[in-house]
Design a protein around this motif. Structure first.
Motif, PDB file in Angstrom:
ATOM      1  N   ILE A   1       4.374  30.935  62.966  1.00  0.00           N
ATOM      2  CA  ILE A   1       5.689  30.598  62.423  1.00  0.00           C
ATOM      3  C   ILE A   1       5.601  29.299  61.631  1.00  0.00           C
ATOM      4  CG2 ILE A   1       8.099  30.082  62.956  1.00  0.00           C
ATOM      5  CD1 ILE A   1       7.835  31.556  65.532  1.00  0.00           C
ATOM      6  N   HIS A   2       6.074  29.346  60.410  1.00  0.00           N
ATOM      7  CA  HIS A   2       6.241  28.144  59.611  1.00  0.00           C
ATOM      8  C   HIS A   2       7.719  28.045  59.258  1.00  0.00           C
ATOM      9  CE1 HIS A   2       1.856  27.819  58.990  1.00  0.00           C
ATOM     10  NE2 HIS A   2       1.882  29.131  58.910  1.00  0.00           N
ATOM     11  N   SER A   3       8.112  26.906  58.712  1.00  0.00           N
ATOM     12  CA  SER A   3       9.506  26.782  58.309  1.00  0.00           C
ATOM     13  C   SER A   3       9.579  26.124  56.940  1.00  0.00           C
ATOM     14  CB  SER A   3      10.278  25.968  59.352  1.00  0.00           C
ATOM     15  OG  SER A   3      11.642  25.917  58.993  1.00  0.00           O
TER      16      SER A   3
ATOM     17  N   TYR B   1       8.684  20.741  52.741  1.00  0.00           N
ATOM     18  CA  TYR B   1       8.014  20.483  54.013  1.00  0.00           C
ATOM     19  C   TYR B   1       7.896  21.769  54.811  1.00  0.00           C
ATOM     20  CZ  TYR B   1       9.421  15.677  53.034  1.00  0.00           C
ATOM     21  OH  TYR B   1       9.613  14.457  52.443  1.00  0.00           O
ATOM     22  N   CYS B   2       6.908  21.787  55.684  1.00  0.00           N
ATOM     23  CA  CYS B   2       6.924  22.781  56.745  1.00  0.00           C
ATOM     24  C   CYS B   2       7.634  22.102  57.912  1.00  0.00           C
ATOM     25  CB  CYS B   2       5.519  23.206  57.158  1.00  0.00           C
ATOM     26  SG  CYS B   2       5.543  24.373  58.533  1.00  0.00           S
ATOM     27  N   ALA B   3       8.695  22.728  58.416  1.00  0.00           N
ATOM     28  CA  ALA B   3       9.520  22.075  59.423  1.00  0.00           C
ATOM     29  C   ALA B   3       9.347  22.724  60.797  1.00  0.00           C
ATOM     30  CB  ALA B   3      10.987  22.106  59.002  1.00  0.00           C
ATOM     31  N   GLU B   4       8.181  23.317  61.020  1.00  0.00           N
ATOM     32  CA  GLU B   4       7.932  23.943  62.322  1.00  0.00           C
ATOM     33  C   GLU B   4       6.490  23.598  62.678  1.00  0.00           C
ATOM     34  OE1 GLU B   4      10.136  26.463  63.926  1.00  0.00           O
ATOM     35  OE2 GLU B   4       8.792  25.946  65.575  1.00  0.00           O
ATOM     36  N   PHE B   5       6.284  23.029  63.862  1.00  0.00           N
ATOM     37  CA  PHE B   5       4.920  22.661  64.226  1.00  0.00           C
ATOM     38  C   PHE B   5       4.049  23.912  64.258  1.00  0.00           C
ATOM     39  CE2 PHE B   5       1.513  21.814  67.275  1.00  0.00           C
ATOM     40  CZ  PHE B   5       0.881  20.818  66.559  1.00  0.00           C
ATOM     41  N   CYS B   6       3.001  23.921  63.426  1.00  0.00           N
ATOM     42  CA  CYS B   6       2.250  25.153  63.239  1.00  0.00           C
ATOM     43  C   CYS B   6       0.749  24.938  63.394  1.00  0.00           C
ATOM     44  CB  CYS B   6       2.564  25.744  61.872  1.00  0.00           C
ATOM     45  SG  CYS B   6       2.261  24.610  60.503  1.00  0.00           S
TER      46      CYS B   6
ATOM     47  N   SER C   1      -2.878  20.726  61.169  1.00  0.00           N
ATOM     48  CA  SER C   1      -2.520  20.091  59.899  1.00  0.00           C
ATOM     49  C   SER C   1      -1.091  20.393  59.478  1.00  0.00           C
ATOM     50  CB  SER C   1      -3.477  20.527  58.800  1.00  0.00           C
ATOM     51  OG  SER C   1      -4.784  20.160  59.138  1.00  0.00           O
ATOM     52  N   HIS C   2      -0.243  20.648  60.467  1.00  0.00           N
ATOM     53  CA  HIS C   2       1.165  20.928  60.156  1.00  0.00           C
ATOM     54  C   HIS C   2       1.762  19.848  59.258  1.00  0.00           C
ATOM     55  CE1 HIS C   2       5.491  20.953  60.733  1.00  0.00           C
ATOM     56  NE2 HIS C   2       5.387  19.795  61.345  1.00  0.00           N
ATOM     57  N   SER C   3       1.464  18.586  59.607  1.00  0.00           N
ATOM     58  CA  SER C   3       2.095  17.489  58.859  1.00  0.00           C
ATOM     59  C   SER C   3       1.610  17.432  57.418  1.00  0.00           C
ATOM     60  CB  SER C   3       1.824  16.155  59.555  1.00  0.00           C
ATOM     61  OG  SER C   3       0.436  15.916  59.592  1.00  0.00           O
TER      62      SER C   3
HETATM   63 CU1  CUA Z   1       3.428  25.275  58.738  1.00  0.00          CU
HETATM   64 CU2  CUA Z   1       4.155  23.490  60.140  1.00  0.00          CU
END
Ligand code: CUA
Length: 326
Positions: free
Chosen positions: A147-149, A182-187, A190-192
């Motif tokens: 899941i990404h956001s 941004y990706c707003a879901e911890f994925c 390297s999510h950040s």
């Molecule tokens: Cu993709 Cu956090």
């Protein structure tokens, strides 16, 4: 000029989409209302603490029996205010969840840890998306893994992208500029770093950008090639003699199912029928199609879906999976 900007308070990002001022108006109302209530309660506490403090001869307070009228008021008024805010929010939610017809469509595939964009004419971008100002753009999102956001604060949009289904979100950029994505879901690790930018250009500059891009064939033409490579065309033939349903003119139409019921042949259904064909068999056919789950990437599925769409379908149908609301 937005409300937060008039106040010169850096409380919210720039308002760069058609929906941003609407979202901000509601947010500002709720902020001011909360501030009014909080400060009012704090002031009342201080006032009463002083006014009714213990003094000689007044150590015991007078008994209070309660009042139905006061009770009704403090239940009724906050209820009405809460319902008002709910109605306001619901109206914005519905607008955000309903892409306007004739919007420009862009496919987005999320993947650890990048965003891949595909324009309908075949141009591809990674972590950067060019769009024209003043034009409705609808994104059709899928994810390759977790899941990404998809979050663009300046546009006030955020959409979770869940494996196994399509998600749509739309916006209309109102000012040229570069806006963070941004990706707003911890994925994952390297999510950040899963960030990017939306580049909103004046229409003329957008056209110039478009003509410099290297289009490697449209999505649909890539899908057509894949369709032949995978030998889909041996069963899904142009005539009615094939062992699979005819795909020409299928998109957006209602399909009768084996065992009763019907389904609209939208993107979600086409995707499911490629990856898990046995899920919804068309009436009059046998469950003989091979399963492509695990064999195709999301981009390839998008290509096949685009190809099937290009074969025609119900006229004027907005190509949105109706089941997907944000
Ligand atoms: Cu993709 Cu956090």
């Amino acid at each position: 000029m937005g409300f937060f900007e008039i106040l010169a308070l850096p409380l919210a990002p720039e308002e760069a989409s058609s929906m941003a001022p609407e979202v901000d108006r509601l947010a500002l109302f709720m902020l001011l209302f909360s501030a009014f209530v909080s400060l009012g309660i704090a002031a009342a506490i201080v006032y009463f603490a002083i006014r009714y403090r213990r003094r000689p001869g007044r150590a015991v307070g007078a008994p209070i029996e309660g009042s139905t009228r006061v009770e009704l008021l403090w239940i009724g008024i906050p209820t009405l205010i809460a319902l008002f805010m709910f109605g306001w929010g619901a109206q914005i939610y519905v607008k955000l969840a309903t892409p306007p017809p004739d919007a420009m469509e862009i496919y987005v595939v999320a993947k650890q840890w990048m965003w891949r964009f595909q324009h309908p004419d075949g141009q591809k971008e990674i972590d950067e998306l060019h769009v024209p100002v003043g034009r409705d753009v609808v994104l059709i999102l899928a994810t390759e893994d977790v899941i990404h956001s998809f979050s663009v604060p300046a546009f006030r949009i955020k959409a979770d992208v869940v494996p196994g289904r399509y998600r749509t979100v739309w916006f209309r950029a109102t000012r040229p500029g570069v806006y963070p994505l941004y990706c707003a879901e911890f994925c994952g690790t390297s999510h950040s770093a899963m960030t990017g930018s939306i580049v909103a250009l004046e229409p003329a500059r957008y056209q110039a950008w478009q003509s410099t891009g290297v289009a490697t064939g449209t999505l649909a033409s890539a899908g057509e090639k894949l369709f032949e490579q995978l030998a889909c065309n041996t069963c899904h033939r142009g005539d009615t003699q094939g062992r699979g349903p005819v795909l020409t003119g299928l998109y957006g139409k209602s399909v009768p199912l084996r065992g009763g019921g019907a389904v609209i042949a939208d993107e979600a259904y086409l995707r499911e029928s490629i990856l898990a064909p046995e899920a919804k068999i068309v009436a009059g056919f046998d469950p003989i199609m091979p399963v492509f789950n695990g064999l195709l990437g999301e981009e390839q599925v998008l290509q096949l879906v685009a190809y099937i769409r290009s074969l025609g379908g119900a006229p004027g149908r907005n190509p949105r999976p109706a089941s997907e609301a944000p």
